[in-house]
Structure formats: C-alpha cells, structure tokens
Enzyme design. Structure first.
Site, PDB file in Angstrom:
ATOM      1  N   ASP A  40       0.842  -1.201   0.000  1.00 16.81           N
ATOM      2  CA  ASP A  40       0.000   0.000   0.000  1.00 16.81           C
ATOM      3  C   ASP A  40       0.874   1.248   0.000  1.00 16.81           C
ATOM      4  OD1 ASP A  40      -2.305   1.498   0.065  1.00 16.81           O
ATOM      5  OD2 ASP A  40      -2.555   1.358   2.232  1.00 16.81           O
ATOM      6  N   ASN A  99     -10.523  -2.580  -6.116  1.00 16.48           N
ATOM      7  CA  ASN A  99      -9.732  -1.680  -6.946  1.00 16.48           C
ATOM      8  C   ASN A  99     -10.336  -1.449  -8.330  1.00 16.48           C
ATOM      9  OD1 ASN A  99      -6.486  -2.777  -5.673  1.00 16.48           O
ATOM     10  ND2 ASN A  99      -7.812  -1.130  -4.994  1.00 16.48           N
TER      11      ASN A  99
END
Length: 237
Positions: free
Chosen positions: A17, A65
């Site tokens: 991330d 996503n």
C-alpha cells in the site's frame, strides 16, 4: 544464505500500500508510484528467497480496486503485463514458482492467458512459491467456497456432519498454501482490507509507516526481526 528466520517462516503475506501517496508527495502521476512499487516487489522477492521463506503472497489488486478510474486500472494491468514479460525469467533463475489467486472472470482473455503461461513457465521450480492476488477479495472467496459446498451437499456429494475447518479450507483458492504466519501492511494503514480473511486467523500482523515504493530489503529484515520477538500461542497459555 539464510538471514533472520531460523527456522524460516513458512508464509509471509504483504499488503502493498502507498504507491499513489508516494507519487502524490513528489508531484508525480500515480502511475509512476506503481512502477516504483514494482521495483520494491523485486527487492522483496529476492530478500524473501535469501531468508528461506517458503511462501510469499502479495496483494496486488483487490476486487475493490476495480472502482478506481479506468485509466489507472488500465495502467495497473499494463504494469502487470510488463512485469510478467520481464520478470518471469528472473523468477525461474531464483527457482521461484508463480501462483495467482483472485476472480479471473473480470480480467481480459489475453490477461488470463498471460497468467496461465507465466504459471506454466515456472511450474518446474521447487523453491519459494510466489502468489500474486489479483482481482481478489476475501469475502468473495469464502462465499464461493460456501456456494460450492452447498451445491455438493444438495447433490449428496458431501456429508455435512463430517465438515471441519480443514475440509472447508480445501475449497478456498489457497488450498495448496499454508496459512500465513505473518502479514505486513505498508503505508501506516492498520486494516487488512478484505485480504485472506479465513487464512489470517492466527497470523501475526505488522503495520509499518513506510510507503510501498520505499519498502526495501532492510524494511523486510526489520519486520521479520519483529516477528521473531513475538511469542505465538495459538490460544494456549
């Protein structure tokens, strides 16, 4: 050469991330952050091999996503193609076997073919198993296993009285992987974001502030050293 882990960890999972924030902090397009993140992937794989880790799982693209802007999704898929075209030979040189989990139905047919070819090219490798989670969601994985189990039960192919955690786990996409011993998340966020919900039941969790493009060999060493300092009881005293 084994480094920190003695005995080595069996399975490390990483939520990668911070690519976008890394790029934003430098006034760069998010795509640049993703490409720099790919360089961190290479560093971490090499270091994990040196540590003697048997399984490394990387969360590359979640089912959520897909909600990102179309251009960014297209760039991420292009980066994956670029990575596989360039890196599979290096994985073979390191005796690393490649594996993928996730919902392939949302991927293009040429991407699915590329994943299959990449897996096949490394099938003979006997070292670390590198699993890349693409279009993956933990809840969807559990739901798919439950639906399969329900269908088999209705058809009389399974005895529910004999169902246990092991037999249910065998229906998950990770059925041929051990549960992770350690999960690492970069960027300072402290959540698991729908990643390996069933499998992480007893994993140690380490959250580091480092953005993924800055996560390197030393950062992995530090996380593994922290893991070694912990005592795992699995519910016992």
């Amino acid at each position: 050469m084994a480094l920190v882990s003695d005995p080595p960890l069996r399975h490390v999972a990483i939520i990668m991330d911070g690519n976008g924030r890394w790029a934003k902090a430098r006034g760069l397009p998010r795509t640049v952050g993703h490409y720099r993140g790919a360089e961190s992937v290479r560093k971490v794989i090499d270091r994990a091999v040196e540590h003697g880790i048997g399984y490394l799982t990387l969360f590359a693209f979640s089912s959520e996503n897909w909600k990102r802007p179309l251009d960014e999704v297209r760039d991420l898929m292009g980066l994956l193609r670029f990575y596989l075209d360039r890196e599979v030979k290096l994985l073979i040189d390191r005796n690393v076997r490649l594996n993928f989990i996730g919902d392939r139905s949302r991927l293009s047919s040429d991407m699915r073919d590329l994943l299959d070819r990449s897996v096949e090219r490394t099938r003979h490798c006997t070292g670390m198993v590198l699993t890349i989670a693409i279009s993956y969601g933990g809840r969807a994985e559990i739901l798919a296993a439950a639906r399969e189990l329900a269908a088999d039960a209705l058809a009389g192919r399974v005895d529910l009285d004999g169902l246990d955690e092991e037999s249910f786990g065998a229906r998950l996409q990770t059925h041929d992987l051990p549960d992770p011993d350690l999960i690492i998340r970069t960027s300072g966020e402290q959540r698991i974001s729908n990643f390996l919900l069933w499998q992480l039941a007893y994993a140690e969790m380490i959250f580091v502030p480092t953005l993924w493009p800055d996560f390197d060999e030393a950062a992995l060493d530090a996380a593994l050293a922290e893991y070694k300092r912990r005592e795992r009881r699995y519910g016992a005293v």
